[in-house]
Design a protein around this motif. Structure first.
Motif, mmCIF file in Angstrom:
data_model
loop_
_atom_site.group_PDB
_atom_site.id
_atom_site.type_symbol
_atom_site.label_atom_id
_atom_site.label_comp_id
_atom_site.label_asym_id
_atom_site.label_seq_id
_atom_site.Cartn_x
_atom_site.Cartn_y
_atom_site.Cartn_z
ATOM 1 N N VAL A 27 41.035 77.192 46.298
ATOM 2 C CA VAL A 27 41.113 76.235 47.415
ATOM 3 C C VAL A 27 40.957 74.823 46.850
ATOM 4 O O VAL A 27 40.096 74.572 46.015
ATOM 5 N N PRO A 28 41.819 73.880 47.283
ATOM 6 C CA PRO A 28 41.735 72.532 46.715
ATOM 7 C C PRO A 28 40.586 71.704 47.285
ATOM 8 O O PRO A 28 40.265 71.798 48.466
ATOM 9 N N MET A 29 39.988 70.895 46.419
ATOM 10 C CA MET A 29 39.068 69.854 46.840
ATOM 11 C C MET A 29 39.919 68.596 47.067
ATOM 12 O O MET A 29 41.152 68.681 47.056
ATOM 13 N N HIS A 30 39.300 67.432 47.252
ATOM 14 C CA HIS A 30 40.068 66.249 47.657
ATOM 15 C C HIS A 30 39.853 65.050 46.750
ATOM 16 O O HIS A 30 38.748 64.825 46.247
ATOM 17 N N TYR A 38 44.399 63.066 49.001
ATOM 18 C CA TYR A 38 45.264 63.984 48.259
ATOM 19 C C TYR A 38 44.517 65.283 47.986
ATOM 20 O O TYR A 38 43.336 65.259 47.639
ATOM 21 N N LEU A 39 45.218 66.401 48.132
ATOM 22 C CA LEU A 39 44.626 67.675 47.724
ATOM 23 C C LEU A 39 44.613 67.719 46.199
ATOM 24 O O LEU A 39 45.617 67.392 45.554
ATOM 25 N N TYR A 52 43.637 53.461 38.161
ATOM 26 C CA TYR A 52 42.474 52.739 37.641
ATOM 27 C C TYR A 52 42.908 51.532 36.807
ATOM 28 O O TYR A 52 42.338 50.440 36.925
ATOM 29 N N GLU A 53 43.930 51.724 35.961
ATOM 30 C CA GLU A 53 44.431 50.619 35.136
ATOM 31 C C GLU A 53 44.933 49.470 36.017
ATOM 32 O O GLU A 53 44.743 48.306 35.710
ATOM 33 N N ARG A 54 45.547 49.834 37.119
ATOM 34 C CA ARG A 54 46.150 48.844 38.024
ATOM 35 C C ARG A 54 45.100 48.110 38.851
ATOM 36 O O ARG A 54 45.193 46.911 39.082
ATOM 37 N N THR A 55 44.089 48.845 39.309
ATOM 38 C CA THR A 55 43.158 48.291 40.311
ATOM 39 C C THR A 55 41.720 48.135 39.818
ATOM 40 O O THR A 55 40.916 47.467 40.455
ATOM 41 N N LYS A 56 41.405 48.797 38.680
ATOM 42 C CA LYS A 56 40.019 48.883 38.185
ATOM 43 C C LYS A 56 39.106 49.575 39.202
ATOM 44 O O LYS A 56 37.897 49.365 39.224
ATOM 45 N N LYS A 57 39.705 50.398 40.037
ATOM 46 C CA LYS A 57 38.935 51.196 41.004
ATOM 47 C C LYS A 57 39.070 52.664 40.643
ATOM 48 O O LYS A 57 40.132 53.108 40.213
ATOM 49 N N ILE A 58 37.980 53.380 40.843
ATOM 50 C CA ILE A 58 37.995 54.829 40.615
ATOM 51 C C ILE A 58 38.268 55.513 41.953
ATOM 52 O O ILE A 58 37.633 55.190 42.955
ATOM 53 N N PRO A 59 39.208 56.465 41.988
ATOM 54 C CA PRO A 59 39.358 57.232 43.225
ATOM 55 C C PRO A 59 38.053 57.964 43.541
ATOM 56 O O PRO A 59 37.280 58.281 42.640
ATOM 57 N N SER A 60 37.802 58.227 44.802
ATOM 58 C CA SER A 60 36.616 59.016 45.167
ATOM 59 C C SER A 60 37.042 60.470 45.364
ATOM 60 O O SER A 60 38.230 60.776 45.481
ATOM 61 N N THR A 61 36.062 61.356 45.361
ATOM 62 C CA THR A 61 36.356 62.776 45.565
ATOM 63 C C THR A 61 35.529 63.299 46.727
ATOM 64 O O THR A 61 34.425 62.822 46.977
ATOM 65 N N THR A 62 36.087 64.251 47.451
ATOM 66 C CA THR A 62 35.339 64.887 48.540
ATOM 67 C C THR A 62 35.520 66.401 48.453
ATOM 68 O O THR A 62 36.479 66.900 47.862
#
Length: 283
Positions: A27-30, A38-39, A52-62
């Motif tokens: 089952v996918p996490m997010h 995104y799954l 990250y290279e573009r925005t210097k932001k890390i995606p979050s995970t759920t």
């Protein structure tokens, strides 16, 4: 005889060919990026690094939510009527995913839930141990299989070196100052799973090749790992020469089977590109 189906989350980084071979349901996490959900597994890991290279932001995970688990378990039952489900979950100490599975399972009968207290290759090692037991003894009583899996959970050992202190810093896992000092001194922290929690334990100086070698030597000195199987975890960007050296060291140390596991989206958002880890089961 009722069929037993094994399941886990995408955070196990279970290789697709092995999931298929053993019929393991995942089952996918997010992953949340640019405000979109995104799954895990539905977007290339490289997209996370590019973002990250573009925005210097890390995606979050759920975590996987309870409703998704209900649908997941229901689909397994539709595909395998009268089956018994054994779900081996991502550590409850680092995600609410397992608790959501517990909530969802209340709607069903004949589901066993096991908190693996592990992630990525450590979780995969437990799931594949269960799959091999089931393959060898398809008629095993579910309660007996659960008992054996629960007994191996404390014996799964995972240690890894994140590929980027910048990723750890951006994800709020180390302070800016610690990250700056680490970068200047070329210090690489070792992260281990202790009682289901991700804990920094050792520090290695120098380039990733030398640090990975020290990590593996320390790991094998500290733990009595079963030489039948070792799992190496890598995130995209790890130098091929490092992989070759790790293979050599594993062979020198008597491992009969070596399996490389690529960190998926869930794990890669916390480790950064070029990370290396090792997982196995103690005797």
């Amino acid at each position: 005889m009722r069929k037993i189906i094994l399941s886990t989350e995408s955070g196990a980084d279970l290789p697709g060919d092995l999931a298929k071979k053993y019929g393991i349901q995942v089952v996918p996490m997010h992953i949340i990026m640019d405000g979109k959900d995104y799954l895990d597994g539905s977007l290339p890991v490289q997209d996370i690094y590019d973002y990250y290279e573009r925005t210097k932001k890390i995606p979050s995970t759920t975590s996987t939510n309870a409703h998704e688990y209900q649908e997941f378990f229901a689909t397994i039952r539709e595909n395998y009527p009268d089956c018994i489900i054994i779900h081996i979950g991502y550590t409850s100490k680092a995600s609410s995913s397992f608790q959501n599975a517990v909530i969802a399972a209340e709607e069903f009968e004949d589901i066993f839930l096991i908190d693996a207290l592990n992630v990525t290759g450590g979780l995969a090692a437990i799931v594949l141990y269960a799959a091999e037991l089931l393959e060898k003894d398809p008629g095993i009583e579910p309660e007996r299989l659960v008992e054996k899996i629960e007994a191996i959970v404390p014996k799964a050992r995972l240690a890894f070196i994140p590929g980027s202190l910048e990723f750890l810093k951006a994800g709020g896992r180390v302070s800016n100052m610690a990250s700056l000092i680490g970068a200047l001194l070329k210090i690489k922290p070792c992260i281990e799973l202790k009682d289901g929690k991700l804990m920094p334990t050792k520090k290695y100086r120098g380039k990733m090749g030398g640090a990975a070698e020290k990590l593996l030597r320390d790991y094998l000195n500290e733990f009595d790992i079963d030489r039948e199987q070792v799992y190496f975890i890598y995130s995209i960007g790890l130098d091929e020469k490092i992989k070759q050296r790790m293979d050599e060291l594993a062979e020198e140390n008597g491992f009969r089977n070596i399996r490389w596991i690529q960190a998926g989206g869930m794990i890669s958002t916390h480790s950064g590109a070029g990370g290396f880890g090792v997982a196995g089961l103690e005797h």
